[in-house]
Design an enzyme around this catalytic site. Structure first.
Site, mmCIF file in Angstrom:
data_model
loop_
_atom_site.group_PDB
_atom_site.id
_atom_site.type_symbol
_atom_site.label_atom_id
_atom_site.label_comp_id
_atom_site.label_asym_id
_atom_site.label_seq_id
_atom_site.Cartn_x
_atom_site.Cartn_y
_atom_site.Cartn_z
ATOM 1 C CG HIS A 50 -0.060 6.549 5.608
ATOM 2 N ND1 HIS A 50 1.031 7.142 6.201
ATOM 3 C CD2 HIS A 50 0.287 5.250 5.407
ATOM 4 C CE1 HIS A 50 1.993 6.230 6.364
ATOM 5 N NE2 HIS A 50 1.568 5.069 5.896
ATOM 6 N N GLY A 84 0.835 -1.203 0.000
ATOM 7 C CA GLY A 84 0.000 0.000 0.000
ATOM 8 C C GLY A 84 0.862 1.242 0.000
ATOM 9 C CD GLN A 101 3.292 5.651 2.836
ATOM 10 O OE1 GLN A 101 2.313 5.124 2.317
ATOM 11 N NE2 GLN A 101 4.269 4.944 3.377
ATOM 12 C CG HIS A 145 -0.684 1.046 7.297
ATOM 13 N ND1 HIS A 145 0.248 0.636 8.221
ATOM 14 C CD2 HIS A 145 -0.028 1.914 6.480
ATOM 15 C CE1 HIS A 145 1.411 1.236 7.986
ATOM 16 N NE2 HIS A 145 1.277 2.017 6.927
ATOM 17 C CD GLU A 146 -1.330 2.383 2.687
ATOM 18 O OE1 GLU A 146 -0.989 3.579 2.570
ATOM 19 O OE2 GLU A 146 -0.525 1.493 3.010
ATOM 20 C CB CYS A 198 5.051 2.027 7.434
ATOM 21 S SG CYS A 198 4.555 3.574 6.652
ATOM 22 C CG LEU A 199 6.491 1.141 1.312
ATOM 23 C CD1 LEU A 199 5.964 1.498 -0.062
ATOM 24 C CD2 LEU A 199 7.597 0.090 1.213
HETATM 25 ZN ZN ZN Z 1 2.513 3.265 5.842
#
Ligand code: ZN
Length: 189
Positions: free
Chosen positions: A153, A45, A50, A149-150, A107-108
């Site tokens: 964000h 995701g 991000q 999670h997304e 998480c990226l």
């Molecule tokens: Zn993340």
């Protein structure tokens, strides 16, 4: 185009995303870049924050994950997760369903940092797709976790905010090191 993914400490990660009033060609190009960036980084995701854009837009694709199952229901009927991927979530809203479950997350924007997070086991989601059409689904398993999670964000909320205090203490040294690294990198610019 692969976009640079910002790391923890970048202010964009704490910004609530603006609602997208209309899906345009520019939005669709951004969605294509988001997918390219997510795949390049081997993520499931990616949220607009991000890549430094505070917008209500995220992409998800859980097909690469075979060890953590996902469930999907459309109009109340079980449906194929793979056939439903990849997902574009524009202006999404989420309604929690069912019990809460703990599970591992990464998480990226937090490379190499993993910890358990408690989330709703299932969620009902309404969003627009890349054509600006509204669609709905209910997700379970990894897909439900990824969606939550997304969408966090998109509201400036990060997975470390959702960890319990013991888990947060476990990851704190790595999180603080990452924060210092991000601040140093931004000071150089
Ligand atoms: Zn993340």
């Amino acid at each position: 185009m692969v976009l640079p993914v910002v790391k923890y400490g970048h202010p964009a990660l704490r910004q609530k995303g603006a609602r997208i009033p209309q899906v345009t060609d520019e939005t669709r190009q951004f969605v294509a870049d988001m997918f390219e960036t997510m795949r390049h980084a081997h993520g499931v995701g990616l949220a607009a924050q991000q890549v430094g854009r505070a917008l209500q837009l995220a992409v998800i694709d859980v097909r690469g994950v075979t060890d953590r199952p996902s469930q999907l229901w459309i109009d109340g009927h079980p449906a194929s997760v793979d056939a439903f991927m990849p997902l574009v979530l524009i202006n999404p809203t989420v309604t929690p369903v069912g019990a809460r479950v703990r599970g591992p997350e990464g998480c990226l924007s937090f490379p190499e940092i993993y910890g358990d997070v408690e989330r709703q086991g299932e969620v009902e989601v309404t969003a627009w797709n890349e054509r600006g059409e509204e669609y709905r689904f209910k997700a379970g398993g990894l897909l439900a976790r990824a969606v939550q999670h997304e969408i966090d964000h998109l509201n400036g909320i990060l997975f470390i905010d959702r960890m319990d205090s013991a888990t947060r203490a476990d990851v704190r040294p790595d999180v603080e090191a990452l924060l210092a690294e991000t601040k140093a990198r931004m000071a150089k610019k």
